[in-house]
Design a protein around this motif. Structure first.
Motif, PDB file in Angstrom:
ATOM      1  N   GLY A 133       0.816  -1.213   0.000  1.00  0.00           N
ATOM      2  CA  GLY A 133       0.000   0.000   0.000  1.00  0.00           C
ATOM      3  C   GLY A 133       0.849   1.261   0.000  1.00  0.00           C
ATOM      4  N   LEU A 134       1.931   1.260   0.779  1.00  0.00           N
ATOM      5  CA  LEU A 134       2.819   2.425   0.812  1.00  0.00           C
ATOM      6  C   LEU A 134       3.491   2.640  -0.538  1.00  0.00           C
ATOM      7  N   ILE A 135       3.903   1.541  -1.186  1.00  0.00           N
ATOM      8  CA  ILE A 135       4.508   1.656  -2.513  1.00  0.00           C
ATOM      9  C   ILE A 135       3.511   2.234  -3.509  1.00  0.00           C
ATOM     10  N   GLY A 136       2.290   1.721  -3.467  1.00  0.00           N
ATOM     11  CA  GLY A 136       1.264   2.213  -4.384  1.00  0.00           C
ATOM     12  C   GLY A 136       0.964   3.681  -4.191  1.00  0.00           C
ATOM     13  N   GLY A 176      -2.587  -5.472  -1.855  1.00  0.00           N
ATOM     14  CA  GLY A 176      -1.466  -6.388  -1.684  1.00  0.00           C
ATOM     15  C   GLY A 176      -1.044  -7.111  -2.939  1.00  0.00           C
ATOM     16  N   LEU A 177      -1.553  -6.687  -4.108  1.00  0.00           N
ATOM     17  CA  LEU A 177      -1.184  -7.322  -5.367  1.00  0.00           C
ATOM     18  C   LEU A 177      -0.444  -6.308  -6.236  1.00  0.00           C
ATOM     19  N   ILE A 178       0.836  -6.557  -6.471  1.00  0.00           N
ATOM     20  CA  ILE A 178       1.645  -5.685  -7.315  1.00  0.00           C
ATOM     21  C   ILE A 178       1.734  -6.311  -8.697  1.00  0.00           C
ATOM     22  N   THR A 179       1.315  -5.568  -9.720  1.00  0.00           N
ATOM     23  CA  THR A 179       1.364  -6.080 -11.088  1.00  0.00           C
ATOM     24  C   THR A 179       2.262  -5.184 -11.932  1.00  0.00           C
ATOM     25  N   ASP A 199       0.486  -2.194 -13.702  1.00  0.00           N
ATOM     26  CA  ASP A 199       0.223  -1.002 -12.898  1.00  0.00           C
ATOM     27  C   ASP A 199       1.503  -0.205 -12.674  1.00  0.00           C
ATOM     28  N   VAL A 200       2.593  -0.909 -12.387  1.00  0.00           N
ATOM     29  CA  VAL A 200       3.875  -0.216 -12.184  1.00  0.00           C
ATOM     30  C   VAL A 200       4.304   0.488 -13.467  1.00  0.00           C
ATOM     31  N   PHE A 201       4.182  -0.205 -14.598  1.00  0.00           N
ATOM     32  CA  PHE A 201       4.558   0.411 -15.879  1.00  0.00           C
ATOM     33  C   PHE A 201       3.645   1.589 -16.206  1.00  0.00           C
ATOM     34  N   SER A 222       0.321  -3.788 -20.854  1.00  0.00           N
ATOM     35  CA  SER A 222      -0.917  -4.234 -20.201  1.00  0.00           C
ATOM     36  C   SER A 222      -1.426  -5.558 -20.753  1.00  0.00           C
ATOM     37  N   ARG A 223      -0.676  -6.159 -21.701  1.00  0.00           N
ATOM     38  CA  ARG A 223      -1.117  -7.443 -22.265  1.00  0.00           C
ATOM     39  C   ARG A 223      -1.037  -8.531 -21.200  1.00  0.00           C
ATOM     40  N   PRO A 224      -2.098  -9.336 -21.069  1.00  0.00           N
ATOM     41  CA  PRO A 224      -2.115 -10.394 -20.042  1.00  0.00           C
ATOM     42  C   PRO A 224      -0.955 -11.369 -20.165  1.00  0.00           C
ATOM     43  N   SER A 225      -0.519 -11.645 -21.392  1.00  0.00           N
ATOM     44  CA  SER A 225       0.516 -12.663 -21.581  1.00  0.00           C
ATOM     45  C   SER A 225       1.869 -12.240 -21.030  1.00  0.00           C
ATOM     46  N   ILE A 226       2.114 -10.947 -20.888  1.00  0.00           N
ATOM     47  CA  ILE A 226       3.414 -10.492 -20.385  1.00  0.00           C
ATOM     48  C   ILE A 226       3.294  -9.799 -19.040  1.00  0.00           C
ATOM     49  N   THR A 227       2.127  -9.829 -18.435  1.00  0.00           N
ATOM     50  CA  THR A 227       1.924  -9.183 -17.140  1.00  0.00           C
ATOM     51  C   THR A 227       2.455 -10.073 -16.025  1.00  0.00           C
ATOM     52  N   GLY A 228       3.251  -9.477 -15.140  1.00  0.00           N
ATOM     53  CA  GLY A 228       3.759 -10.198 -13.977  1.00  0.00           C
ATOM     54  C   GLY A 228       2.983  -9.816 -12.730  1.00  0.00           C
ATOM     55  N   TYR A 229       2.867 -10.749 -11.791  1.00  0.00           N
ATOM     56  CA  TYR A 229       2.077 -10.530 -10.586  1.00  0.00           C
ATOM     57  C   TYR A 229       2.894 -10.913  -9.357  1.00  0.00           C
TER      58      TYR A 229
END
Length: 782
Positions: free
Chosen positions: A150-153, A221-224, A227-229, A277-284
């Motif tokens: 949350g703090l990172i976001g 609590g989910l970093i993707t 979202d970061v990009f 944002s493509r699902p195939s290259i998104t990391g979680y």
């Protein structure tokens, strides 16, 4: 880099030599204190009153009134105040000319000023961190992952707001105008995601531009990576816009060239946003302690077996319920509901088909209560009117004729559903009517996916002897738990194929996995008994339910299993409800049958039973008997008020049995017996290396339509699903329960909260104001 740091240090000194920076920090501190401590006090009060506010970390930080959630909504008000003078102050005072003529590059100017504001942003995050540490101290087993994420976001959000504010400050010489413009742009970016959502191309663009909802995953609590990009792309884009703005003032270039630069920058940003944002290259990265934002391990194992394309087609009927969930304007939200599975199924392809057709069940007509459509039967006119009233594009929906060319949805009643197709197989994933959340949960999604990779267990309900029906909504029938497709917990939505057979006309098919004999009211003839005994002999699994007064009907079958129903009906004392009602408890042995039953036994969750006959065991039958449901201590078997007439109908000594008027007091002289009695038992034996599993219940109403309509029976279905999972060797229904949350205790006292209120709302803000006033006074004296 040295020049960048010098500019940043100079900008920070200017910022703190004005009252704005100190006031913002003080107000932010007080506002955080009010939000956090009020939530902390409310949580403590709930726990002291016996309510379990779990998990506490989420309640304090990301709940509806949590600290991070609340402050996220206020950050966009603070940043315009802080950024409004970054460049507009330079242009209005004329110092920009000196700055531009000095041996400093434009990018160093921009980065230096930006570095200053994001360093100040660290102070705001420091305030939030102070409260995060406080929560971690007083919450047992606090979920630190959620707090850090949350703090990172929030910091990424601050950095994004700062870049936008810096650019707006480059556009004007007036600080107030810069602040108002920044606030206006924030507002646009928060709501741009709602524009043009009915058009695919526009929706993808506006979704990327929208800042709304980008932080929610991180707060949870989910970093993707997407979202970061997003934040990095937006920050970089606005810093580049600042650079282009300053270069435009120094260069004698045509307006076309300048506009072209902006256009290229925007196109590159949109392209990068689309790619990342493509699902195939998104990391979680799920940083929650229990991995609560990731599908369960059993679900992951199922998803990973889907290799190759999985086509998911959503069929949405204009005239059926739940349409709004899948309309184009809700597409991104709908896709997000499947994102947890798309993480593990890269080949998932989502498609949508919109049509109009009258639902088969008139209870679910979207136009049922429309006064404008009374007497209108033409389907096209109905569709026109409904589309107009809902404000959706009529041309989006294909006609019934066109739909029929593609697929026949008659058996599904033309209700909202998804069709899953994989490797030549297909199945349906339904939406559910009359529920707050109509979406299929993890268990139903798992059931649908498993049907694509392995055969579904076949459940066969016996008919022909007055058994409970699977196609009727009568109180005593079993439709709710078996074939009702609009009901989430029905067996058909939990992965089973459900069928019926009439023993008068049919033999029990060899591919029957589970046979259900649901409370027959007419004795089985010799031929029917042979069919049942043959099924038992070959090791088939069974569920048998019956009622008091039908002992002579079912006992011939039970005799082959080594059990019998005793005459009588179980009565519990001191009940302020219908006589014969029992809160049956799970036996200790039942915990080994299934995780559901283990949980119920541990938490003493009851199964609601209405009129039950006790079960007695016959030694040396070949089956091992395990009691599942037991009556309460102090109950008794009322024999004197119960008998059997020649039709197998329960009766008292004076006529037909009526529990509402019968004398159910204990009478030992007439054969009544006190004790704890088995109401339901599990029978097992091993045949040809496979364990045969049979459950017998002395009550048939505990899974009836009527019983599930009662609030008291909330755990009956949990018990039933545990039994059917046992029948199917743990396969169906899919078990997706996670370990319970650990952060369910709070150690802070009322006095400590009061002390924190004085500290965070009074003492620390006073110290900040005092330091700020001292700095400003000394600066003025100099």
């Amino acid at each position: 880099m040295r020049k960048i740091f010098k500019i940043a240090r100079l900008e920070l000194s200017i910022m703190f030599y004005s009252p704005v920076a100190w006031l913002v920090l003080t107000i932010f501190m007080i506002q955080c204190g009010i939000t956090f401590l009020d939530t902390l006090q409310g949580t403590r009060t709930l726990i002291s009153l016996g309510y379990q506010a779990q998990p506490i970390t989420s309640a304090l930080f990301i709940g509806q009134s949590g600290l991070f959630t609340t402050m996220q909504g206020y950050l966009y008000l603070y940043l315009p105040i802080l950024t409004m003078g970054l460049m507009s102050r330079e242009t209005s005072s004329g110092s920009i000319k000196l700055l531009l003529s000095s041996p400093v590059k434009l990018n160093e100017i921009i980065l230096g000023k930006y570095l200053a504001i994001i360093i100040y942003g660290l102070l705001l995050i420091g305030v939030l961190t102070l409260y995060a540490i406080t929560g971690s101290i007083f919450v047992s087993h606090a979920d630190v992952g959620i707090i850090c994420s949350g703090l990172i976001g929030l910091y990424l959000l601050i950095c994004t707001y700062a870049a936008i504010g810096l650019f707006m400050s480059c556009l004007t010489t007036y600080q107030v105008v810069a602040a108002i413009s920044t606030l206006a742009l924030f507002t646009i970016m928060r709501y741009v995601g709602t524009l043009g959502q009915e058009y695919d191309f526009i929706r993808d663009i506006t979704y990327f531009l929208s800042i709304s909802g980008r932080t929610e995953n991180m707060l949870s609590g989910l970093i993707t990576t997407k979202d970061v990009f997003y934040y990095l792309i937006i920050i970089s884009s606005f810093l580049m816009l600042c650079l282009l703005r300053l270069k435009a003032e120094r260069e004698l270039r045509s307006a076309t060239v300048k506009a072209g630069r902006y256009a290229v920058l925007v196109l590159v940003a949109l392209m990068l946003g689309y790619i990342t944002s493509r699902p195939s290259i998104t990391g979680y990265l799920d940083v929650t302690s229990g991995k609560s934002l990731t599908i369960a391990k059993t679900s992951q194992e199922i998803a990973k077996k889907i290799k190759g394309p999985l086509k998911v087609t959503t069929y949405a009927n204009l005239l059926a319920p739940n349409l709004w969930h899948v309309l184009p304007q809700s597409r991104n939200t709908d896709l997000a509901r499947m994102e947890s599975y798309r993480r593990f199924i890269p080949g998932m392809q989502m498609d949508y088909v919109y049509y109009y057709q009258k639902p088969i069940d008139t209870n679910y007509h979207q136009f049922k209560y429309s006064p404008d459509l009374k007497g209108v039967n033409d389907i096209d006119k109905i569709a026109d009117q409904v589309a107009s009233s809902l404000g959706v594009r009529r041309e989006l929906f294909i006609s019934p004729t066109e739909l029929k060319k593609r697929i026949d949805l008659t058996d599904e009643g033309f209700l909202l559903l998804r069709k899953l197709e994989y490797n030549g197989k297909s199945t349906y994933l339904r939406f559910f009517v009359r529920e707050l959340d109509p979406y299929a949960s993890e268990a139903e999604t798992n059931a649908a996916l498993k049907r694509l990779i392995s055969p579904a267990p076949r459940v066969v309900f016996v008919t022909g002897n007055g058994e409970r029906e699977t196609d009727s909504q009568a109180d005593g029938s079993y439709q709710n738990i078996s074939t009702l497709k609009i009901r989430r917990k029905a067996l058909v939505n939990q992965g089973f194929d459900v069928d019926t057979l009439n023993l008068h006309k049919q033999a029990i098919p060899a591919n029957t996995d589970i046979l259900v004999i649901g409370d027959p009211t007419v004795p089985f003839n010799e031929d029917q008994m042979k069919k049942i005994l043959a099924y038992i002999s070959r090791g088939g699994n069974m569920l048998i339910t019956t009622e008091p007064g039908r002992q002579q009907i079912i006992n011939p079958v039970l005799l082959q299993l080594g059990i019998q129903l005793k005459q009588g009906i179980i009565v519990e004392p001191g009940k302020a409800v219908t006589p014969g009602y029992i809160d049956a408890q799970l036996s200790e042995q039942a915990a080994a049958i299934d995780p559901n039953l283990a949980r119920m036994q541990k938490d003493k969750l009851p199964v609601s039973i209405q009129n039950a006959a006790p079960i007695t065991l016959i030694p040396s039958s070949g089956f091992r008997a395990t009691p599942l449901l037991m009556s309460a201590a102090g109950s008794w078997n009322k024999v004197s008020a119960s008998g059997i007439n020649e039709k197998g109908v329960g009766q008292s000594n004076l006529g037909p049995l009526d529990l509402s008027t019968a004398n159910l007091s204990f009478n030992a002289e007439q054969g009544d017996e006190k004790g704890v009695f088995p109401i339901s038992v599990a029978l097992t034996r091993t045949l040809k290396g496979k364990q045969q599993r049979i459950v017998v219940s002395g009550d048939a109403d505990f899974i009836s339509n009527g019983e599930f309509s009662r609030e008291r029976s909330v755990f009956n279905e949990l018990y039933l699903h545990g039994i059917f999972r046992w029948f199917s060797d743990g396969t169906y229904p899919s078990y997706v329960n996670r370990p319970p949350a650990k952060d369910i205790e709070i150690t802070i006292t009322k006095e400590q909260i009061t002390g924190l209120m004085w500290l965070y709302r009074g003492i620390i803000p006073s110290i900040i104001i005092t330091i700020g006033a001292t700095v400003l006074i000394r600066r003025r004296r100099k």
